[in-house]
Design an enzyme around this catalytic site. Structure first.
Site, PDB file in Angstrom:
ATOM      1  N   HIS A 114      45.851 -56.991  45.483  1.00  0.00           N
ATOM      2  CA  HIS A 114      45.823 -58.463  45.885  1.00  0.00           C
ATOM      3  C   HIS A 114      46.648 -58.704  46.831  1.00  0.00           C
ATOM      4  CE1 HIS A 114      42.820 -59.341  42.742  1.00  0.00           C
ATOM      5  NE2 HIS A 114      43.338 -58.432  42.194  1.00  0.00           N
ATOM      6  N   GLU A 132      37.256 -51.215  36.451  1.00  0.00           N
ATOM      7  CA  GLU A 132      37.541 -52.863  36.808  1.00  0.00           C
ATOM      8  C   GLU A 132      36.125 -53.496  37.357  1.00  0.00           C
ATOM      9  OE1 GLU A 132      41.053 -54.348  38.777  1.00  0.00           O
ATOM     10  OE2 GLU A 132      42.170 -53.494  37.032  1.00  0.00           O
ATOM     11  N   HIS A 151      36.782 -56.697  39.878  1.00  0.00           N
ATOM     12  CA  HIS A 151      37.714 -56.596  41.081  1.00  0.00           C
ATOM     13  C   HIS A 151      36.938 -55.988  42.250  1.00  0.00           C
ATOM     14  CE1 HIS A 151      41.712 -55.916  42.911  1.00  0.00           C
ATOM     15  NE2 HIS A 151      40.915 -54.943  44.021  1.00  0.00           N
ATOM     16  N   SER A 199      49.660 -53.501  44.682  1.00  0.00           N
ATOM     17  CA  SER A 199      48.461 -54.342  44.364  1.00  0.00           C
ATOM     18  C   SER A 199      47.751 -54.446  45.486  1.00  0.00           C
ATOM     19  CB  SER A 199      49.036 -55.298  43.659  1.00  0.00           C
ATOM     20  OG  SER A 199      47.712 -56.253  43.431  1.00  0.00           O
ATOM     21  N   GLN A 252      53.314 -60.560  42.315  1.00  0.00           N
ATOM     22  CA  GLN A 252      52.938 -59.277  41.637  1.00  0.00           C
ATOM     23  C   GLN A 252      54.069 -58.815  41.028  1.00  0.00           C
ATOM     24  OE1 GLN A 252      49.964 -58.135  41.597  1.00  0.00           O
ATOM     25  NE2 GLN A 252      50.442 -56.546  40.300  1.00  0.00           N
ATOM     26  N   ALA A 278      50.143 -53.323  38.517  1.00  0.00           N
ATOM     27  CA  ALA A 278      50.467 -52.476  39.634  1.00  0.00           C
ATOM     28  C   ALA A 278      51.824 -52.999  39.996  1.00  0.00           C
ATOM     29  CB  ALA A 278      49.597 -52.961  40.657  1.00  0.00           C
ATOM     30  N   ASP A 287      39.341 -61.349  42.215  1.00  0.00           N
ATOM     31  CA  ASP A 287      38.799 -61.028  41.003  1.00  0.00           C
ATOM     32  C   ASP A 287      37.856 -62.141  40.498  1.00  0.00           C
ATOM     33  OD1 ASP A 287      40.453 -58.818  40.532  1.00  0.00           O
ATOM     34  OD2 ASP A 287      41.981 -59.826  39.492  1.00  0.00           O
TER      35      ASP A 287
HETATM   36 ZN    ZN Z   1      42.209 -57.595  40.778  1.00  0.00          ZN
END
Ligand code: ZN
Length: 195
Positions: free
Chosen positions: A116, A167, A170, A114, A96, A109, A123
């Protein structure tokens, strides 16, 4: 495989306190603790019987999230919606950080903030259109994701609350009960957890 840890029995009454204990909230104001590492990560490429495609061979996600994804994309296939391509899953803080420092437009981010990094988000895209929102895959996913425990984490109009523009690609796992409530309400996760 135990029960998904974020899922609650459907008969349980939900209170604000139990909600915030249940759902890991990660955003600019709620960073993950230093050294956070999700348990039970699996490599998606190695999963036999996977019902979706991958942009890369090294994408990982939490095992219970993989199970929910695979059930969801298998159902999509049954409905004639195919061609989902997963482009991102779990990211380490270092990964990240690399994205953060190489993205100059302010959209990435901060490391530690994030979703993630939780192992609970992915995603997705498809070959049908560069704009995922315009694809038949998006149409199916946006209509059905909640039934499998996923939400569109950054919905349209939520930018002032989530800190992110819309988004459509996501998806965040929160468990079926929460996901159905959130997606039906139109609330952001931040608003849901406050209510
Ligand atoms: Zn994402």
């Amino acid at each position: 495989m135990g029960a998904p840890p974020l899922d609650k029995p459907s008969s349980s009454a939900l209170s604000a306190n139990s909600l915030s204990e249940d759902i890991l909230l990660v955003n600019a104001y709620n960073p993950l603790p230093e050294g956070f590492y999700p348990e039970n990560l699996v490599n998606l490429y190695k999963q036999k019987g996977r019902s979706f495609q991958l942009a890369r061979a090294d994408i990982e996600i939490s095992e219970n999230v993989y199970e929910a994804m695979n059930t969801m994309f298998t159902a999509a296939k049954t409905d004639g919606a195919e061609g989902f391509i997963i482009t991102s899953g779990y990211r380490t803080r270092d990964e990240q950080n690399a994205i953060f420092v190489s993205t100059t437009d302010g959209t990435a981010a901060m490391p530690g903030t994030s979703e993630h990094e939780t192992g609970l988000a992915f995603d997705v895209t498809s070959m049908e259109n560069d704009n995922f929102e315009l694809t038949s895959q998006f149409k199916w996913l946006s209509e059905h994701c909640a039934s499998y425990g996923f939400i569109i984490r950054y919905p349209p109009g939520g930018e002032d609350i989530t800190g992110y523009p819309y988004e459509p690609w996501h998806y965040r796992y929160v468990g079926k009960e929460h996901a159905e409530t959130i997606m039906a309400s139109g609330l952001t996760l931040e608003e849901y957890l406050e209510n």
